[in-house]
Design a protein around this motif. Structure first.
Motif, PDB file in Angstrom:
ATOM      1  N   ARG A 120      22.403  18.313  78.102  1.00  0.00           N
ATOM      2  CA  ARG A 120      23.149  18.592  76.877  1.00  0.00           C
ATOM      3  C   ARG A 120      24.420  19.411  77.148  1.00  0.00           C
ATOM      4  O   ARG A 120      25.482  19.136  76.592  1.00  0.00           O
ATOM      5  CB  ARG A 120      22.244  19.341  75.895  1.00  0.00           C
ATOM      6  N   LYS A 121      24.314  20.434  78.005  1.00  0.00           N
ATOM      7  CA  LYS A 121      25.449  21.306  78.288  1.00  0.00           C
ATOM      8  C   LYS A 121      26.613  20.519  78.859  1.00  0.00           C
ATOM      9  O   LYS A 121      27.770  20.681  78.424  1.00  0.00           O
ATOM     10  CB  LYS A 121      25.024  22.401  79.266  1.00  0.00           C
ATOM     11  N   GLU A 122      26.343  19.679  79.848  1.00  0.00           N
ATOM     12  CA  GLU A 122      27.407  18.902  80.489  1.00  0.00           C
ATOM     13  C   GLU A 122      27.972  17.847  79.538  1.00  0.00           C
ATOM     14  O   GLU A 122      29.179  17.604  79.505  1.00  0.00           O
ATOM     15  CB  GLU A 122      26.872  18.240  81.767  1.00  0.00           C
ATOM     16  N   ARG A 123      27.092  17.229  78.737  1.00  0.00           N
ATOM     17  CA  ARG A 123      27.561  16.246  77.753  1.00  0.00           C
ATOM     18  C   ARG A 123      28.480  16.899  76.734  1.00  0.00           C
ATOM     19  O   ARG A 123      29.563  16.379  76.413  1.00  0.00           O
ATOM     20  CB  ARG A 123      26.365  15.624  77.049  1.00  0.00           C
ATOM     21  N   ASP A 124      28.069  18.064  76.220  1.00  0.00           N
ATOM     22  CA  ASP A 124      28.869  18.753  75.210  1.00  0.00           C
ATOM     23  C   ASP A 124      30.212  19.211  75.774  1.00  0.00           C
ATOM     24  O   ASP A 124      31.222  19.226  75.057  1.00  0.00           O
ATOM     25  CB  ASP A 124      28.105  19.959  74.658  1.00  0.00           C
ATOM     26  N   ILE A 149      35.439  11.153  81.315  1.00  0.00           N
ATOM     27  CA  ILE A 149      34.258  10.661  82.013  1.00  0.00           C
ATOM     28  C   ILE A 149      33.559  11.792  82.756  1.00  0.00           C
ATOM     29  O   ILE A 149      34.161  12.471  83.597  1.00  0.00           O
ATOM     30  CB  ILE A 149      34.614   9.532  82.998  1.00  0.00           C
ATOM     31  N   LEU A 150      32.288  11.977  82.446  1.00  0.00           N
ATOM     32  CA  LEU A 150      31.428  12.907  83.166  1.00  0.00           C
ATOM     33  C   LEU A 150      30.789  12.121  84.306  1.00  0.00           C
ATOM     34  O   LEU A 150      30.066  11.154  84.075  1.00  0.00           O
ATOM     35  CB  LEU A 150      30.361  13.463  82.219  1.00  0.00           C
ATOM     36  N   VAL A 151      31.066  12.526  85.559  1.00  0.00           N
ATOM     37  CA  VAL A 151      30.582  11.793  86.729  1.00  0.00           C
ATOM     38  C   VAL A 151      29.511  12.619  87.435  1.00  0.00           C
ATOM     39  O   VAL A 151      29.774  13.738  87.882  1.00  0.00           O
ATOM     40  CB  VAL A 151      31.733  11.467  87.699  1.00  0.00           C
TER      41      VAL A 151
END
Length: 238
Positions: A120-124, A149-151
């Motif tokens: 959740r933290k990285e997505r947010d 983009i979160l890689v």
């Protein structure tokens, strides 16, 4: 020259694959000390078209690049902040202006170390960056596209359940409704496994013609030759 280019890229992919997935060495790979510095010199892995790049710059620098590509003045730019009042620092910002259809595309890449499972933290975090662009009038444009983009090597069930079902293969998390005078803004999560495999497929035709399939030692030797100062201490059994 083309053969050397393809051979070098295949070696880079082989070495990168080891750094990301080897059970012993991947724990030594840091997000900013290693991955970040390697990838800003090998931007083709995200697409051939990008020619402008900001490395670890804030959202305000993102705005300056936007204005430059739109042909607008960049002096006197107000700081861009997230909803919580903080400035964001994206790892890699790539930008390209396409003459066809008069489009301007921005790709903002947020990298995470191999040992991090995105949640959740990285997505947010990546969605906060996207919302800052979508909500700020200074980014007004009908022809700009922003892909954040979160890689990562992997993500948890929270992130997996956030992926739009019809676009699951692409990892689409969020797409703001396109409004007149505003850019198209989207966020994605992508696994390194998929990005590496996509690049291998793009190189496959020429690779087959060259009859060259680099071994792991070749890949790591390439990284040591090109980027010895950027690598963590790793050993490969012969």
């Amino acid at each position: 020259r083309s053969a050397n280019l393809v051979t070098g890229r295949n070696k880079f992919l082989a070495g990168l694959e080891h750094l990301l997935f080897d059970p012993d060495d991947s724990g030594e790979v840091g997000e900013r000390d290693h991955l970040h510095k390697l990838l800003e010199r090998e931007l083709w892995i995200f697409g051939e078209e990008f020619h402008l790049m900001n490395s670890e710059r804030g959202l305000t620098e993102l705005l300056r690049t936007h204005l430059k590509l739109e042909g607008l003045p960049v002096k006197g730019v107000e700081p861009v902040k997230r909803w919580d009042g903080k400035t964001g620092r994206a790892d890699l910002h790539l930008a390209a202006k396409f003459q066809e259809h008069d489009r301007i595309r921005h790709l903002v890449v947020e990298l995470k170390a191999p040992d991090i499972t995105a949640g959740r933290k990285e997505r947010d975090q990546v969605e906060d960056y996207a919302n800052a662009v979508a909500a700020n009038a200074a980014f007004a444009s009908d022809r700009a596209i922003y892909d954040f983009i979160l890689v990562v090597t992997d993500f948890d069930d929270v992130v997996n359940n956030s992926i739009k079902s019809e676009n699951r293969e692409l990892g689409l998390l969020f797409e703001a409704e396109k409004k007149v005078g505003h850019p198209l803004v989207r966020t994605y999560v992508r696994r390194w496994r998929d990005i590496i495999d996509e690049n291998k497929r793009r190189l496959e035709f020429v690779t087959s013609a060259l009859e060259h399939d680099p071994s792991l030692p070749e890949g790591l030797a390439f990284l040591r030759e090109q980027y010895s100062d950027l690598l963590p201490p790793i050993e490969v059994a012969s």
